[in-house]
Design an enzyme around this catalytic site. Sequence first.
Site, mmCIF file in Angstrom:
data_model
loop_
_atom_site.group_PDB
_atom_site.id
_atom_site.type_symbol
_atom_site.label_atom_id
_atom_site.label_comp_id
_atom_site.label_asym_id
_atom_site.label_seq_id
_atom_site.Cartn_x
_atom_site.Cartn_y
_atom_site.Cartn_z
ATOM 1 N N CYS A 85 29.895 3.381 -50.796
ATOM 2 C CA CYS A 85 30.153 1.941 -50.744
ATOM 3 C C CYS A 85 30.111 1.523 -49.283
ATOM 4 O O CYS A 85 30.902 2.025 -48.467
ATOM 5 C CB CYS A 85 31.536 1.675 -51.351
ATOM 6 S SG CYS A 85 32.081 -0.038 -51.248
ATOM 7 N N CYS A 132 24.303 -2.688 -49.554
ATOM 8 C CA CYS A 132 25.338 -2.543 -50.584
ATOM 9 C C CYS A 132 24.759 -1.627 -51.651
ATOM 10 O O CYS A 132 23.588 -1.791 -52.033
ATOM 11 C CB CYS A 132 25.675 -3.920 -51.167
ATOM 12 S SG CYS A 132 26.752 -3.866 -52.615
HETATM 13 N N1 DGL Z 1 28.842 -1.056 -53.610
HETATM 14 C C1 DGL Z 1 29.673 -1.774 -52.688
HETATM 15 C C2 DGL Z 1 29.021 -1.744 -51.298
HETATM 16 O O1 DGL Z 1 28.187 -0.893 -51.049
HETATM 17 C C3 DGL Z 1 29.930 -3.118 -53.285
HETATM 18 C C4 DGL Z 1 30.977 -3.848 -52.556
HETATM 19 C C5 DGL Z 1 31.806 -4.747 -53.404
HETATM 20 O O2 DGL Z 1 32.489 -4.271 -54.290
HETATM 21 O O3 DGL Z 1 31.832 -5.929 -53.083
HETATM 22 O O4 DGL Z 1 29.334 -2.506 -50.410
#
Ligand code: DGL
Length: 260
Positions: free
Chosen positions: A73, A183
Amino acid sequence: MSKNPIGIFDSGVGGTSIWKEINNLLPNENTIYLADSKNAPYGQKGEEKIIDLSIKNTELLLKKGCKIIVVACNTATTNAIEVLRDRYSIPFIGIEPAIKPAALQTQTKAIGVLATKGTLTSDLFHMTTDLYSNGIKIIERVGEGIVPLVENGRIDSEEMKGLLHTYIRPMLEANIDYLVLGCTHYPYLIPQLVNLLPKHIKIIDSGEAVAKQTKTILERNELLNTLTVHSKHQFFTNANNMNVIESLLGMDYNVSFLDF
Ligand code: DGL
């Protein structure tokens, strides 16, 4: 050498895009994946909350015996990985928007970055952009609303198309030739983005680099699993979205509910 699992966590379903890269490169490894979907999106939360949630996920993966943790993430990495590394002795692998390769290769001297608010406002992100933005225009856009749609399995919806169109337009006006996906939910949008973008624009994400770095660090710490023949993969979510994760994995894996 260690047969203990690699722990992977994300704010939700997006980190499965990283899990796939890791599983492709390291098929012998056992894995445990945590989707903290109950608390998604992280991107709209403050740094303190993101750190607390990252600690909670880490503690659970440690309890399950993980030998290394991949923070799959960008938002959790850019806000919390330094705290995690200070606090725990096992290795952590993080993920950040791939600004460097885009900045080094751009011909038009303009690149686009689509990421969450939490990532784009983090100190770590600012440090990276300061390093590589010399003579280059970086057009940043918060992908507000994208993560909840992916969490709900609405990748191909008209709503998603509309959001992407809105976020991409200023980048096209600035004549970008690279779009950085910052993301881990966003690689699932690549087919949509390919339809929206002119052909000369390259889309890059950090998934493969994260898998390679995981391998390097396992080797360096003599933790690589060279023995397992049939690796075991466990997937847990704390929301009622098991079917979304199963369909994103696109393989015959069961996802279980776990209240964490
Ligand atoms: N997969 C997360 C990232 O890479 C998503 C972030 C979120 O939950 O807003 O930033």
